[in-house]
Enzyme design. Structure first.
Site, PDB file in Angstrom:
ATOM      1  N   CYS A 179       3.923  -6.330  -2.299  1.00  0.00           N
ATOM      2  CA  CYS A 179       3.524  -5.089  -2.956  1.00  0.00           C
ATOM      3  C   CYS A 179       4.580  -3.998  -2.763  1.00  0.00           C
ATOM      4  O   CYS A 179       5.719  -4.138  -3.185  1.00  0.00           O
ATOM      5  CB  CYS A 179       2.142  -4.682  -2.451  1.00  0.00           C
ATOM      6  SG  CYS A 179       1.324  -3.399  -3.400  1.00  0.00           S
ATOM      7  N   HIS A 180       4.228  -2.899  -2.111  1.00  0.00           N
ATOM      8  CA  HIS A 180       5.172  -1.805  -1.851  1.00  0.00           C
ATOM      9  C   HIS A 180       5.973  -2.011  -0.562  1.00  0.00           C
ATOM     10  O   HIS A 180       6.845  -1.211  -0.249  1.00  0.00           O
ATOM     11  CB  HIS A 180       4.430  -0.468  -1.772  1.00  0.00           C
ATOM     12  CG  HIS A 180       3.914   0.017  -3.095  1.00  0.00           C
ATOM     13  ND1 HIS A 180       2.821  -0.556  -3.712  1.00  0.00           N
ATOM     14  CD2 HIS A 180       4.337   1.005  -3.916  1.00  0.00           C
ATOM     15  CE1 HIS A 180       2.593   0.074  -4.857  1.00  0.00           C
ATOM     16  NE2 HIS A 180       3.496   1.013  -5.015  1.00  0.00           N
TER      17      HIS A 180
ATOM     18  N   GLY B  34       0.831  -1.194   0.000  1.00  0.00           N
ATOM     19  CA  GLY B  34       0.000   0.000   0.000  1.00  0.00           C
ATOM     20  C   GLY B  34       0.868   1.246   0.000  1.00  0.00           C
ATOM     21  O   GLY B  34       2.051   1.205  -0.335  1.00  0.00           O
ATOM     22  N   ARG B  35       0.295   2.364   0.409  1.00  0.00           N
ATOM     23  CA  ARG B  35       1.066   3.606   0.436  1.00  0.00           C
ATOM     24  C   ARG B  35       1.863   3.779   1.719  1.00  0.00           C
ATOM     25  O   ARG B  35       2.795   4.579   1.762  1.00  0.00           O
ATOM     26  CB  ARG B  35       0.132   4.810   0.253  1.00  0.00           C
ATOM     27  CG  ARG B  35      -0.188   5.039  -1.208  1.00  0.00           C
ATOM     28  CD  ARG B  35      -0.787   6.392  -1.461  1.00  0.00           C
ATOM     29  NE  ARG B  35      -2.129   6.493  -0.929  1.00  0.00           N
ATOM     30  CZ  ARG B  35      -2.556   7.481  -0.155  1.00  0.00           C
ATOM     31  NH1 ARG B  35      -1.759   8.451   0.201  1.00  0.00           N
ATOM     32  NH2 ARG B  35      -3.803   7.490   0.272  1.00  0.00           N
TER      33      ARG B  35
ATOM     34  N   TYR C 162       5.503  -5.088  -6.043  1.00  0.00           N
ATOM     35  CA  TYR C 162       4.626  -4.469  -7.028  1.00  0.00           C
ATOM     36  C   TYR C 162       5.504  -3.994  -8.182  1.00  0.00           C
ATOM     37  O   TYR C 162       6.572  -3.409  -7.947  1.00  0.00           O
ATOM     38  CB  TYR C 162       3.851  -3.310  -6.391  1.00  0.00           C
ATOM     39  CG  TYR C 162       2.806  -2.751  -7.321  1.00  0.00           C
ATOM     40  CD1 TYR C 162       1.675  -3.497  -7.636  1.00  0.00           C
ATOM     41  CD2 TYR C 162       2.975  -1.511  -7.906  1.00  0.00           C
ATOM     42  CE1 TYR C 162       0.725  -3.014  -8.508  1.00  0.00           C
ATOM     43  CE2 TYR C 162       2.017  -1.007  -8.784  1.00  0.00           C
ATOM     44  CZ  TYR C 162       0.894  -1.764  -9.087  1.00  0.00           C
ATOM     45  OH  TYR C 162      -0.043  -1.281  -9.959  1.00  0.00           O
TER      46      TYR C 162
ATOM     47  N   GLU D   3       5.813   3.960   1.888  1.00  0.00           N
ATOM     48  CA  GLU D   3       6.440   5.184   1.392  1.00  0.00           C
ATOM     49  C   GLU D   3       6.879   6.093   2.530  1.00  0.00           C
ATOM     50  O   GLU D   3       7.943   6.695   2.486  1.00  0.00           O
ATOM     51  CB  GLU D   3       5.435   5.901   0.486  1.00  0.00           C
ATOM     52  CG  GLU D   3       5.899   7.187  -0.121  1.00  0.00           C
ATOM     53  CD  GLU D   3       4.795   7.805  -0.952  1.00  0.00           C
ATOM     54  OE1 GLU D   3       4.178   8.787  -0.490  1.00  0.00           O
ATOM     55  OE2 GLU D   3       4.530   7.289  -2.054  1.00  0.00           O
TER      56      GLU D   3
END
Length: 196
Positions: free
Chosen positions: A118-119, A88-89, A138, A92
């Protein structure tokens, strides 16, 4: 044998990538502590649901409020047998917390099982632990993880202690491979019939 598993989550982490492994690992007898920097046990993070509809990237919608089950400042990574890093975000910004990077480094230095999806590998790249691994993430994260020293593959991959997947559609294979690395044995017995 039950394992103690640490999961690092954050606001707008991917809903399925948090909830599904959190519940699946508990369902087979493991204890999972979900933590987030600057959040206390019982507080929540907001999740996001990523959908793949044929666009050049994913569509993001608001997910659930997910309750963290431990306070990151109080946990000691050495008390845990394994680590899960959802996508997900959230990765980050989570990669900007030194306590997150230190926790990740512990699991790699101790050669403990790590599952990232993913991320999530953005955090691993920032921690400087990917050199020499074969892995996936991802697809948009490929340049970042390759720059961190790993070689890229397009499928769920186990390399030593590290199990990686591209996104939540990979859950069945990703979770199964992680359970293998954990040494989890699942037995299904016959259901006893109720007496009349």
């Amino acid at each position: 044998m039950s394992k103690q598993i640490l999961m690092i989550v954050g606001d707008f982490g991917e809903d399925y990538e948090i909830m599904v492994p959190f519940q699946a690992l508990q369902a087979v007898g493991h204890e999972v502590h979900a933590v987030c920097p600057e959040k206390e046990e019982g507080e929540t993070v907001k999740t996001a649901i990523h959908d793949f509809r044929g666009d050049q990237t994913y569509l993001e919608e608001r997910g659930h409020d997910f309750q963290v089950t431990a306070t990151m400042a109080d946990v000691e990574p050495s008390d845990y047998d394994a680590l899960v890093v959802p996508g997900g975000r959230a990765p980050e910004y989570l990669r900007g917390y030194e306590e997150v990077l230190d926790a990740v480094r512990h699991f790699f230095e101790a050669d403990k099982p790590v599952a990232a999806i993913c991320h999530g590998p953005q955090i691993l790249a920032a921690a400087g632990v990917l050199d020499g691994y074969e892995m996936t993430a991802y697809p948009a994260v490929q340049p970042e993880v390759e720059a961190a020293g790993c070689s890229w593959v397009d499928e769920v991959t186990t390399d030593g202690n590290l199990v990686t997947a591209q996104a939540w559609p990979d859950h069945p294979e990703w979770i199964a491979q992680f359970l293998d690395v954990l040494g989890t044995e699942i037995e299904h017995g016959a259901v006893a019939a109720a007496d009349d």
